[in-house]
Write an enzyme that holds these catalytic residues in place. Structure first.
Site, PDB file in Angstrom:
ATOM      1  N   HIS A  32       0.843  -1.199   0.000  1.00 45.65           N
ATOM      2  CA  HIS A  32       0.000   0.000   0.000  1.00 45.65           C
ATOM      3  C   HIS A  32       0.884   1.256   0.000  1.00 45.65           C
ATOM      4  O   HIS A  32       1.723   1.433   0.882  1.00 45.65           O
ATOM      5  CB  HIS A  32      -0.902  -0.034   1.233  1.00 45.65           C
ATOM      6  CG  HIS A  32      -1.931   1.039   1.280  1.00 45.65           C
ATOM      7  ND1 HIS A  32      -3.120   0.974   0.576  1.00 45.65           N
ATOM      8  CD2 HIS A  32      -1.975   2.207   1.943  1.00 45.65           C
ATOM      9  CE1 HIS A  32      -3.843   2.055   0.819  1.00 45.65           C
ATOM     10  NE2 HIS A  32      -3.165   2.830   1.649  1.00 45.65           N
ATOM     11  N   MET A  67      -4.324  10.386  -2.157  1.00 41.70           N
ATOM     12  CA  MET A  67      -4.968  11.385  -1.302  1.00 41.70           C
ATOM     13  C   MET A  67      -4.553  12.744  -1.839  1.00 41.70           C
ATOM     14  O   MET A  67      -3.756  13.473  -1.227  1.00 41.70           O
ATOM     15  CB  MET A  67      -4.540  11.185   0.162  1.00 41.70           C
ATOM     16  CG  MET A  67      -5.227   9.979   0.792  1.00 41.70           C
ATOM     17  SD  MET A  67      -4.349   9.376   2.252  1.00 41.70           S
ATOM     18  CE  MET A  67      -3.130   8.350   1.460  1.00 41.70           C
ATOM     19  N   PHE A 142      -2.293  10.731   8.023  1.00 43.38           N
ATOM     20  CA  PHE A 142      -1.200  10.284   8.895  1.00 43.38           C
ATOM     21  C   PHE A 142      -1.365   8.821   9.290  1.00 43.38           C
ATOM     22  O   PHE A 142      -2.493   8.351   9.436  1.00 43.38           O
ATOM     23  CB  PHE A 142      -1.159  11.136  10.177  1.00 43.38           C
ATOM     24  CG  PHE A 142      -1.027  12.604   9.878  1.00 43.38           C
ATOM     25  CD1 PHE A 142       0.228  13.168   9.663  1.00 43.38           C
ATOM     26  CD2 PHE A 142      -2.152  13.410   9.764  1.00 43.38           C
ATOM     27  CE1 PHE A 142       0.352  14.525   9.346  1.00 43.38           C
ATOM     28  CE2 PHE A 142      -2.036  14.758   9.449  1.00 43.38           C
ATOM     29  CZ  PHE A 142      -0.780  15.314   9.236  1.00 43.38           C
ATOM     30  N   ASP A 174      -8.647   0.796   5.622  1.00 44.24           N
ATOM     31  CA  ASP A 174      -7.362   1.473   5.813  1.00 44.24           C
ATOM     32  C   ASP A 174      -7.397   2.406   7.020  1.00 44.24           C
ATOM     33  O   ASP A 174      -8.162   3.366   7.053  1.00 44.24           O
ATOM     34  CB  ASP A 174      -7.077   2.266   4.521  1.00 44.24           C
ATOM     35  CG  ASP A 174      -5.729   2.964   4.532  1.00 44.24           C
ATOM     36  OD1 ASP A 174      -4.934   2.738   5.461  1.00 44.24           O
ATOM     37  OD2 ASP A 174      -5.481   3.735   3.587  1.00 44.24           O
ATOM     38  N   GLY A 176      -5.583   2.313  11.286  1.00 40.46           N
ATOM     39  CA  GLY A 176      -5.738   1.819  12.652  1.00 40.46           C
ATOM     40  C   GLY A 176      -5.998   0.326  12.781  1.00 40.46           C
ATOM     41  O   GLY A 176      -6.415  -0.140  13.844  1.00 40.46           O
ATOM     42  N   GLY A 196      -0.146  -0.050   8.695  1.00 40.47           N
ATOM     43  CA  GLY A 196       1.135   0.649   8.661  1.00 40.47           C
ATOM     44  C   GLY A 196       1.888   0.457   9.952  1.00 40.47           C
ATOM     45  O   GLY A 196       2.814  -0.347  10.045  1.00 40.47           O
ATOM     46  N   SER A 197       1.442   1.172  11.010  1.00 47.94           N
ATOM     47  CA  SER A 197       2.189   1.117  12.268  1.00 47.94           C
ATOM     48  C   SER A 197       2.133  -0.255  12.930  1.00 47.94           C
ATOM     49  O   SER A 197       3.067  -0.634  13.624  1.00 47.94           O
ATOM     50  CB  SER A 197       1.702   2.211  13.224  1.00 47.94           C
ATOM     51  OG  SER A 197       0.309   2.218  13.284  1.00 47.94           O
TER      52      SER A 197
HETATM   53  C1  DX5 Z   1      -3.635   7.256   6.317  1.00 41.25           C
HETATM   54  C2  DX5 Z   1      -3.157   6.269   5.294  1.00 41.25           C
HETATM   55  C3  DX5 Z   1      -2.981   4.890   5.796  1.00 41.25           C
HETATM   56  C4  DX5 Z   1      -1.937   4.761   6.887  1.00 41.25           C
HETATM   57  C5  DX5 Z   1      -2.300   3.596   7.734  1.00 41.25           C
HETATM   58  O1  DX5 Z   1      -3.929   8.455   5.674  1.00 41.25           O
HETATM   59  O2  DX5 Z   1      -4.072   6.198   4.209  1.00 41.25           O
HETATM   60  O3  DX5 Z   1      -2.691   3.982   4.736  1.00 41.25           O
HETATM   61  O4  DX5 Z   1      -0.636   4.563   6.407  1.00 41.25           O
HETATM   62  O5  DX5 Z   1      -1.432   3.576   8.829  1.00 41.25           O
HETATM   63  P1  DX5 Z   1      -1.877   2.915  10.210  1.00 41.25           P
HETATM   64  O6  DX5 Z   1      -2.086   1.458   9.923  1.00 41.25           O
HETATM   65  O7  DX5 Z   1      -0.734   3.205  11.093  1.00 41.25           O
HETATM   66  O8  DX5 Z   1      -3.167   3.575  10.611  1.00 41.25           O
HETATM   67 ZN    ZN Z   2      -3.777   4.544   2.711  1.00 38.90          ZN
END
Ligand code: DX5
Ligand code: ZN
Length: 220
Positions: A32, A67, A142, A174, A176, A196-197
């Protein structure tokens, strides 16, 4: 079977190839890529040259989440750069049908991304022209934000809407996603889970992908 899509937003950009190999080794199948322009969202990330470089180092499905404002101007260029999936925000595009069609005719899967406060009704007319819908479960901009719990119900309603119309549309979620909530999101109908995190914020990205795959599996 659902897929895990690690978001490179939380990766170490100086070691991107290693970071990508790690998640592939853990069983991730989709990569992603969060493209932010500082206009649609209050953050700036990466663009076309990075996607071109990623294409050279991975066979994973490259999923570009745009985005950005005026996504129709750039969507096709992301396909040409190597993206297999491209999503554009319904809130950012006055000509969604045209943009989705241009993504498909360039040879990629076309997706509609939807912000947390945008009602599913906004997808109604465009749904048949999309291969997937990306439900944002945080406000875009973020990584590392908390999952908005009402997203589960939104995914469930979208799944019903898709099934009632007999469409093959896939659902991506997508924001959290972690080992604690992945199961309920999969059970609600999600096919692709972005994280992501929960992957790159951990000491072993490969191990974290494995854990998410395991925790999201519905045993019957
Ligand atoms: C947020 C992004 C996500 C983000 C997800 O604007 O679209 O793809 O990287 O990161 P986590 O999994 O940490 O919420
Ligand atoms: Zn994303």
């Amino acid at each position: 079977m659902f897929e895990i899509a690690p978001s490179i937003l939380s990766a170490d950009f100086a070691r991107l190839a290693d970071e990508i190999n790690a998640v592939e080794e853990g069983g991730a199948t989709v990569l992603h890529v969060d493209v932010m322009d500082g206009h649609f969202v209050p953050n700036i990330t990466i663009g076309l040259p990075v996607v071109r470089s990623l294409r050279r180092v991975t066979k994973m499905t490259i999923d570009c989440h745009l985005m950005i404002t005026d996504p129709g101007t750039y969507a096709e260029q992301f396909v040409k750069a190597g993206a297999d999936m491209v999503s554009v925000h319904v809130e950012a595009d006055a000509h969604l049908h045209r943009t989705l069609s241009s993504i498909r005719s360039a040879g990629a899967k076309a997706g509609i991304a939807v912000n947390p406060a945008t009602p599913l009704g906004a997808l109604d007319e465009a749904l048949p022209f999309a291969d997937f819908v990306l439900i944002m479960s945080v406000n875009p901009g973020f990584g590392g934000q908390a999952f908005i719990p009402t997203s589960v119900e939104k995914v469930r309603r979208l799944k019903q809407m898709i099934d009632a119309r007999g469409l093959p549309t896939r659902i991506e979620v997508d924001g959290g996603i972690d080992e604690g909530n992945i199961l309920e999101v999969v059970e609600a109908g999600a096919d692709i889970l972005v994280a992501g995190s929960a992957i790159y914020g951990k000491p072993s990205p490969a191990g974290s992908v494995r854990e998410l795959l395991e925790k999201g599996t519905v045993w019957v």
